[in-house]
Enzyme design. Sequence first.
Site, PDB file in Angstrom:
ATOM      1  N   GLU A 126      -6.803   2.599 -10.132  1.00 43.95           N
ATOM      2  CA  GLU A 126      -5.397   2.953 -10.029  1.00 43.95           C
ATOM      3  C   GLU A 126      -4.476   1.768 -10.367  1.00 43.95           C
ATOM      4  O   GLU A 126      -3.449   1.937 -11.009  1.00 43.95           O
ATOM      5  CB  GLU A 126      -5.083   3.460  -8.621  1.00 43.95           C
ATOM      6  CG  GLU A 126      -3.814   4.285  -8.599  1.00 43.95           C
ATOM      7  CD  GLU A 126      -3.523   4.842  -7.212  1.00 43.95           C
ATOM      8  OE1 GLU A 126      -4.309   4.603  -6.287  1.00 43.95           O
ATOM      9  OE2 GLU A 126      -2.494   5.512  -7.088  1.00 43.95           O
ATOM     10  N   ASP A 127      -4.845   0.593  -9.925  1.00 45.96           N
ATOM     11  CA  ASP A 127      -3.898  -0.530  -9.977  1.00 45.96           C
ATOM     12  C   ASP A 127      -4.242  -1.650 -10.954  1.00 45.96           C
ATOM     13  O   ASP A 127      -3.517  -2.640 -11.034  1.00 45.96           O
ATOM     14  CB  ASP A 127      -3.745  -1.159  -8.573  1.00 45.96           C
ATOM     15  CG  ASP A 127      -3.144  -0.181  -7.575  1.00 45.96           C
ATOM     16  OD1 ASP A 127      -2.460   0.753  -8.024  1.00 45.96           O
ATOM     17  OD2 ASP A 127      -3.378  -0.346  -6.370  1.00 45.96           O
TER      18      ASP A 127
ATOM     19  N   HIS B 117     -11.879   0.294  -4.435  1.00 45.26           N
ATOM     20  CA  HIS B 117     -11.138   1.556  -4.352  1.00 45.26           C
ATOM     21  C   HIS B 117      -9.788   1.552  -5.069  1.00 45.26           C
ATOM     22  O   HIS B 117      -9.282   2.605  -5.434  1.00 45.26           O
ATOM     23  CB  HIS B 117     -10.988   2.022  -2.894  1.00 45.26           C
ATOM     24  CG  HIS B 117      -9.874   1.369  -2.128  1.00 45.26           C
ATOM     25  ND1 HIS B 117     -10.045   0.228  -1.394  1.00 45.26           N
ATOM     26  CD2 HIS B 117      -8.563   1.695  -1.999  1.00 45.26           C
ATOM     27  CE1 HIS B 117      -8.896  -0.114  -0.834  1.00 45.26           C
ATOM     28  NE2 HIS B 117      -7.974   0.754  -1.185  1.00 45.26           N
TER      29      HIS B 117
ATOM     30  N   ASP C 128      -6.611   7.706  34.251  1.00 46.71           N
ATOM     31  CA  ASP C 128      -7.536   7.087  33.303  1.00 46.71           C
ATOM     32  C   ASP C 128      -6.842   6.140  32.325  1.00 46.71           C
ATOM     33  O   ASP C 128      -7.250   5.987  31.191  1.00 46.71           O
ATOM     34  CB  ASP C 128      -8.321   8.155  32.533  1.00 46.71           C
ATOM     35  CG  ASP C 128      -7.425   8.966  31.610  1.00 46.71           C
ATOM     36  OD1 ASP C 128      -6.189   8.976  31.822  1.00 46.71           O
ATOM     37  OD2 ASP C 128      -7.957   9.590  30.672  1.00 46.71           O
TER      38      ASP C 128
ATOM     39  N   HIS D   1      -6.432  -6.963   0.673  1.00 47.46           N
ATOM     40  CA  HIS D   1      -6.404  -5.569   1.131  1.00 47.46           C
ATOM     41  C   HIS D   1      -7.750  -4.874   0.901  1.00 47.46           C
ATOM     42  O   HIS D   1      -8.310  -4.264   1.811  1.00 47.46           O
ATOM     43  CB  HIS D   1      -5.282  -4.804   0.435  1.00 47.46           C
ATOM     44  CG  HIS D   1      -5.413  -3.314   0.545  1.00 47.46           C
ATOM     45  ND1 HIS D   1      -5.327  -2.648   1.749  1.00 47.46           N
ATOM     46  CD2 HIS D   1      -5.659  -2.363  -0.394  1.00 47.46           C
ATOM     47  CE1 HIS D   1      -5.500  -1.357   1.544  1.00 47.46           C
ATOM     48  NE2 HIS D   1      -5.705  -1.153   0.255  1.00 47.46           N
TER      49      HIS D   1
HETATM   50 MN    MN Z   1      -5.792   0.744  -0.950  1.00 45.69          MN
END
Ligand code: MN
Length: 511
Positions: A79-80, A75, A262, A51
């Site tokens: 947090e994880d 990123h 279009d 990811h």
């Molecule tokens: Mn993420």
Amino acid sequence: METTETNVSEIIDKMKNLSKEDISLIKKAYDFSKKAHEGQKRYSGEPYFTHVFQTGKNLAEIGMCPPVVAAGLLHDTVEDTEVTDEDIKREFGDEILMLVEGVTKLGTIRYRGLKRHIESLRKFFIASANDMRVLVIKLVDRLHNMETLEHVPKEKQLRIAQETLEVYAPLAYRLGMRVLNNKLEDLAFKFVYPKEYSEITKILKQRSKEDIKYLEKVDRSLKKILAREGMRDVRTMYRVKGIYSLFRKLERKDKDINKIYDISALRIITKNIPDCYRVLGLIHSTWRPLPGRIKDFIAVPKPNGYKSIHTTIFTGNGGIVEIQIRTEDMHQEAEYGIASHIFYKSSKDQSEQAQSNRYWFERLVPGIMKNRKNQDEDFKKIANEKAPLWIKKMMDYSSVSESQEFLDDIREDLFQQRVFVFTPIGDVIDLPVESTPIDLAYSIHSDIGNHISGAKVNGKLMSLDTKLKNGDIVEIETKKTSKPTKKWLDYAKTTDAKRHIKAFLAENNVS
Ligand code: MN
């Protein structure tokens, strides 16, 4: 299907003009993140690292500078995983820490599907990301989450898809990132409106098959003509309208597919502006244009700054196709927006970066920077000189717009300055500046307002006249016996709260 194999060279290969330091930064972030996420799995069963790897790769692909790509890789670490802010700061420095922290902070927001919530959420996003690059990382992070949404438990899918459709995709649109906007919309559309999605997909497939046949024929003839004229620096491509944007357009056109010209278009990308007009001339002298469908958005750009020449032609064998002619720069701008400007070249100059950030925030939510008014004139002057034309056009919202929705948004944003506070379960609520717990209580429900007995702000018991600040987590306490007093009228800031308090006092004969 993506593979679980990852290789840092896939990212590096997508980036241009990298120095030795840049390359070692990317490699370091890659290794660091891979180690941190070791053993973690996604719902799909894939290693979690895939990811963040995809996020980094997509950021590289849209031309982000090395610190942003590195932050993309990192990123989710704070947090994880066991990784702390201090680790990031020590290993990667302040700039990357700020980006990672910014993305982490945006991750705490929850979406509840309330109409007034949506606008708050969009604004909160913008207000709380102190760097535009944080928003770009967050959007690209969401792209991969949407691409893998099928693996997520059913009960979560709808919420995530709705949030994407209502908050993330419009933000990508506002930042001019049309490619990302389209991808996010189409991925979310499938989950939010499954029936409509399959209907439109069917129509689109059928129509674009016919269209492509005509486009190919025009393309072949055109290439011969261009070669004969010695124009070698011209490339062409087909573009098919996004599924969700077709769905929206169909709703505006009485669901009549024949009113939409279009759905597919032939795009012609030239080296410079004179070549755009030369190509237009060649096309019109070969095919007959549909009257009233020639639009010169180069001479008169759209209010959002979009530039291209559009024309629609009869192909001669029963077909009608739209042709869009633009330069390479116009193409980059139309497709990647903010990404094609600010971050295309790595900006080493910090103050320039900061100025450009403030400029964008101000454009997205006018008023957000008001408290720094003395610097405003300065920064506006600089921003004006540096801003791409489409952004300057965006400022000029008095001109006629094709998109009423866009104008409405801007007007709403202009309304006034807001603070954003959280409830303990993560709802974000926006209130006027200087609002108090009383305003918050009434904005949740008049019963809660009428019985508020106390408020905990960030875990601490505070008085009812406390002025709430951006990002405060506020827990309202109620008691049956508690009721409004005249003092509350001085504490309340919103008309809604004042109205309820007055009504209560009148009803109960308090004077
Ligand atoms: Mn993420």
